[in-house]
Design a protein around this motif. Structure first.
Motif, mmCIF file in Angstrom:
data_model
loop_
_atom_site.group_PDB
_atom_site.id
_atom_site.type_symbol
_atom_site.label_atom_id
_atom_site.label_comp_id
_atom_site.label_asym_id
_atom_site.label_seq_id
_atom_site.Cartn_x
_atom_site.Cartn_y
_atom_site.Cartn_z
ATOM 1 N N SER A 180 40.700 42.763 49.122
ATOM 2 C CA SER A 180 40.990 41.783 50.169
ATOM 3 C C SER A 180 41.751 40.595 49.620
ATOM 4 C CB SER A 180 39.687 41.279 50.801
ATOM 5 O OG SER A 180 39.004 42.339 51.429
ATOM 6 N N LEU A 181 42.441 39.901 50.520
ATOM 7 C CA LEU A 181 43.055 38.630 50.160
ATOM 8 C C LEU A 181 41.953 37.588 50.000
ATOM 9 C CD1 LEU A 181 46.134 38.488 52.580
ATOM 10 C CD2 LEU A 181 46.047 39.288 50.210
ATOM 11 N N ARG A 182 42.225 36.589 49.186
ATOM 12 C CA ARG A 182 41.238 35.524 48.977
ATOM 13 C C ARG A 182 40.977 34.786 50.275
ATOM 14 N NH1 ARG A 182 40.589 33.000 43.289
ATOM 15 N NH2 ARG A 182 39.359 31.585 44.525
ATOM 16 N N GLU A 183 39.725 34.663 50.637
ATOM 17 C CA GLU A 183 39.361 33.974 51.874
ATOM 18 C C GLU A 183 39.571 32.469 51.781
ATOM 19 O OE1 GLU A 183 35.414 35.104 52.958
ATOM 20 O OE2 GLU A 183 35.947 37.220 53.165
ATOM 21 N N ASP A 184 39.521 31.914 50.571
ATOM 22 C CA ASP A 184 39.678 30.468 50.393
ATOM 23 C C ASP A 184 41.130 30.064 50.152
ATOM 24 O OD1 ASP A 184 39.941 31.592 47.888
ATOM 25 O OD2 ASP A 184 38.697 30.114 46.872
ATOM 26 N N HIS A 185 42.054 30.997 50.364
ATOM 27 C CA HIS A 185 43.480 30.736 50.159
ATOM 28 C C HIS A 185 44.237 31.293 51.364
ATOM 29 C CE1 HIS A 185 47.205 30.178 47.881
ATOM 30 N NE2 HIS A 185 47.563 31.369 48.319
ATOM 31 N N ALA A 186 44.965 30.435 52.068
ATOM 32 C CA ALA A 186 45.589 30.836 53.338
ATOM 33 C C ALA A 186 46.862 31.649 53.174
ATOM 34 C CB ALA A 186 45.882 29.590 54.171
ATOM 35 N N GLY A 187 47.426 31.724 51.962
ATOM 36 C CA GLY A 187 48.693 32.419 51.766
ATOM 37 C C GLY A 187 48.629 33.889 52.141
ATOM 38 N N ILE A 188 49.683 34.368 52.842
ATOM 39 C CA ILE A 188 49.727 35.769 53.254
ATOM 40 C C ILE A 188 51.037 36.450 52.852
ATOM 41 C CG2 ILE A 188 48.122 35.484 55.174
ATOM 42 C CD1 ILE A 188 50.611 35.444 57.029
ATOM 43 N N GLN A 189 51.940 35.707 52.216
ATOM 44 C CA GLN A 189 53.234 36.282 51.845
ATOM 45 C C GLN A 189 53.060 37.248 50.671
ATOM 46 O OE1 GLN A 189 56.312 33.385 51.052
ATOM 47 N NE2 GLN A 189 57.506 34.846 49.870
ATOM 48 N N LEU A 190 53.426 38.490 50.892
ATOM 49 C CA LEU A 190 53.312 39.490 49.835
ATOM 50 C C LEU A 190 54.471 39.343 48.862
ATOM 51 C CD1 LEU A 190 52.178 42.603 51.904
ATOM 52 C CD2 LEU A 190 50.779 41.014 50.583
ATOM 53 N N SER A 191 54.203 39.657 47.606
ATOM 54 C CA SER A 191 55.213 39.559 46.555
ATOM 55 C C SER A 191 55.097 40.786 45.653
ATOM 56 C CB SER A 191 55.011 38.268 45.745
ATOM 57 O OG SER A 191 53.680 38.180 45.267
ATOM 58 N N SER A 192 55.999 40.903 44.713
ATOM 59 C CA SER A 192 56.003 42.067 43.823
ATOM 60 C C SER A 192 54.766 42.111 42.943
ATOM 61 C CB SER A 192 57.263 42.061 42.954
ATOM 62 O OG SER A 192 58.416 42.054 43.763
ATOM 63 N N LEU A 193 54.263 40.947 42.561
ATOM 64 C CA LEU A 193 53.010 40.835 41.817
ATOM 65 C C LEU A 193 52.066 39.988 42.653
ATOM 66 C CD1 LEU A 193 52.343 40.262 38.105
ATOM 67 C CD2 LEU A 193 51.367 38.641 39.731
ATOM 68 N N LEU A 194 50.864 40.504 42.899
ATOM 69 C CA LEU A 194 49.862 39.733 43.636
ATOM 70 C C LEU A 194 49.002 38.966 42.637
ATOM 71 C CD1 LEU A 194 48.694 42.229 46.416
ATOM 72 C CD2 LEU A 194 50.396 40.395 46.571
ATOM 73 N N GLY A 195 49.050 37.645 42.742
ATOM 74 C CA GLY A 195 48.296 36.811 41.826
ATOM 75 C C GLY A 195 46.799 36.951 42.023
ATOM 76 N N ASN A 196 46.063 36.775 40.921
ATOM 77 C CA ASN A 196 44.600 36.826 40.958
ATOM 78 C C ASN A 196 44.064 36.157 39.702
ATOM 79 O OD1 ASN A 196 43.651 39.141 38.879
ATOM 80 N ND2 ASN A 196 45.622 39.683 39.783
ATOM 81 N N ALA A 197 42.822 35.736 39.762
ATOM 82 C CA ALA A 197 42.186 35.073 38.625
ATOM 83 C C ALA A 197 41.274 36.012 37.857
ATOM 84 C CB ALA A 197 41.407 33.852 39.109
ATOM 85 N N ASP A 198 41.389 37.302 38.106
ATOM 86 C CA ASP A 198 40.505 38.288 37.491
ATOM 87 C C ASP A 198 41.128 39.003 36.291
ATOM 88 O OD1 ASP A 198 38.317 38.135 39.514
ATOM 89 O OD2 ASP A 198 39.930 38.781 40.841
ATOM 90 N N ASN A 199 42.325 38.584 35.898
ATOM 91 C CA ASN A 199 43.062 39.239 34.806
ATOM 92 C C ASN A 199 43.418 40.681 35.138
ATOM 93 O OD1 ASN A 199 42.975 36.948 33.018
ATOM 94 N ND2 ASN A 199 40.840 37.447 32.652
ATOM 95 N N TYR A 200 43.672 40.944 36.418
ATOM 96 C CA TYR A 200 44.123 42.264 36.848
ATOM 97 C C TYR A 200 45.629 42.222 37.029
ATOM 98 C CZ TYR A 200 39.226 42.996 38.285
ATOM 99 O OH TYR A 200 37.856 43.107 38.327
ATOM 100 N N LEU A 201 46.299 43.286 36.623
ATOM 101 C CA LEU A 201 47.735 43.408 36.856
ATOM 102 C C LEU A 201 47.889 44.177 38.166
ATOM 103 C CD1 LEU A 201 50.605 42.919 36.000
ATOM 104 C CD2 LEU A 201 50.449 44.875 34.454
ATOM 105 N N VAL A 202 48.220 43.451 39.248
ATOM 106 C CA VAL A 202 48.293 44.001 40.599
ATOM 107 C C VAL A 202 49.748 43.906 41.060
ATOM 108 C CG1 VAL A 202 47.426 43.849 42.954
ATOM 109 C CG2 VAL A 202 45.948 43.182 41.052
ATOM 110 N N VAL A 203 50.382 45.063 41.247
ATOM 111 C CA VAL A 203 51.812 45.063 41.543
ATOM 112 C C VAL A 203 52.166 46.013 42.686
ATOM 113 C CG1 VAL A 203 52.411 44.473 39.146
ATOM 114 C CG2 VAL A 203 52.346 46.872 39.868
#
Length: 195
Positions: A51-74
Motif C-alpha cells: 500500500s501507499l503510505r497513509e501518512d503521505h498524500a503523494g500519489i504520483q507514480l515514478s520509476s522508483l517508489l520511495g520507501n524507508a524500509d531499504n527496499y528497492l521498489v521499481v
C-alpha cells in the motif's frame, strides 16, 4: 570504473511522489529479507499486496517508489534494464499489487528487486566501519570502495558491511539515466587511496 549508491528513498523533497509503506501483506517478520539480500522467495505471498503510505498524500507514480524500509521498489521497465545488466547475478524480481490510500488497486507494474548476498568491496577504515563488542558491524559512516576489491564487482550488489545499501556500476547507472527514469537518485562513490 565508477560506482554509485542508489537511494531507496527517492526525492523526499517532492511531496507529490507516492511512497510505499511496509512489507508485503503476508510476509510479516520476514520482510527484512527484501532489504538485506536474503532470499525472500520462500516467504513471498502468491498475490503480494503493498500500500501507499497513509501518512503521505503523494500519489504520483515514478520509476522508483520511495520507501524507508531499504527496499528497492521499481517499475517493470526499470527491472528490464537491471535484468539486462545483471545476467549471471543472483537477483530476485518479485512483483506485487500496489494499492492506494483507499485500499483500491492502483498498479500492477511494480516489483521488488532483491540482489542476493553481499560483496566484500569497502575499505573499512575509510568507510568508518564500526565493529561492536560482539564482532558485528554497528555503523558505516560512508561507502568508500577498496580499488583492489572493485575489479570483479557485478552491476548491482550490496556491501558486506552495509547490506541495506544498493550499489550500481557505471554502465548500469548510465543505462538507467539514458532511459529517463524518474525518482532514481545516485550518489557517486569514491575509492580509498590507502594501499
Amino acid at each position: 570504473m565508477q560506482f554509485f549508491q542508489l537511494s531507496t528513498l527517492g526525492d523526499m523533497k517532492n511531496p507529490e511522489l507516492a511512497l510505499t509503506w511496509g512489507t508485503p501483506e503476508g510476509m510479516e517478520m520476514r520482510g527484512y529479507t527484501l532489504g538485506r539480500g536474503k532470499p525472500a522467495t520462500p516467504h513471498y505471498p502468491k498475490r503480494a499486496r503493498v500500500s501507499l503510505r497513509e501518512d503521505h498524500a503523494g500519489i504520483q507514480l515514478s520509476s522508483l517508489l520511495g520507501n524507508a524500509d531499504n527496499y528497492l521498489v521499481v517499475h517493470k521497465d526499470v527491472k528490464q534494464v537491471i535484468a539486462e545488466h545483471c545476467q549471471g547475478v543472483e537477483v530476485e524480481y518479485l512483483p506485487f499489487d500496489l494499492y492506494d490510500h483507499r485500499k483500491r488497486l492502483y498498479s500492477r507494474d511494480y516489483l521488488f528487486i532483491n540482489p542476493i548476498g553481499t560483496r566484500d568491496c569497502l575499505e573499512p577504515v575509510a568507510s568508518g566501519v564500526e565493529i561492536g563488542p560482539e564482532g558485528g558491524v554497528i555503523h558505516v559512516a560512508q561507502c568508500v570502495l577498496d580499488p583492489k576489491k572493485a575489479e570483479a564487482l557485478p552491476a548491482l550488489f550490496r556491501p558486506v558491511e552495509k547490506p541495506a545499501a544498493y550499489i550500481v556500476s557505471q554502465p548500469l547507472a548510465e543505462a538507467l539515466r539514458a532511459r529517463g527514469f524518474t525518482n532514481i537518485i545516485f550518489t557517486p562513490l569514491t575509492f580509498s587511496a590507502a594501499t
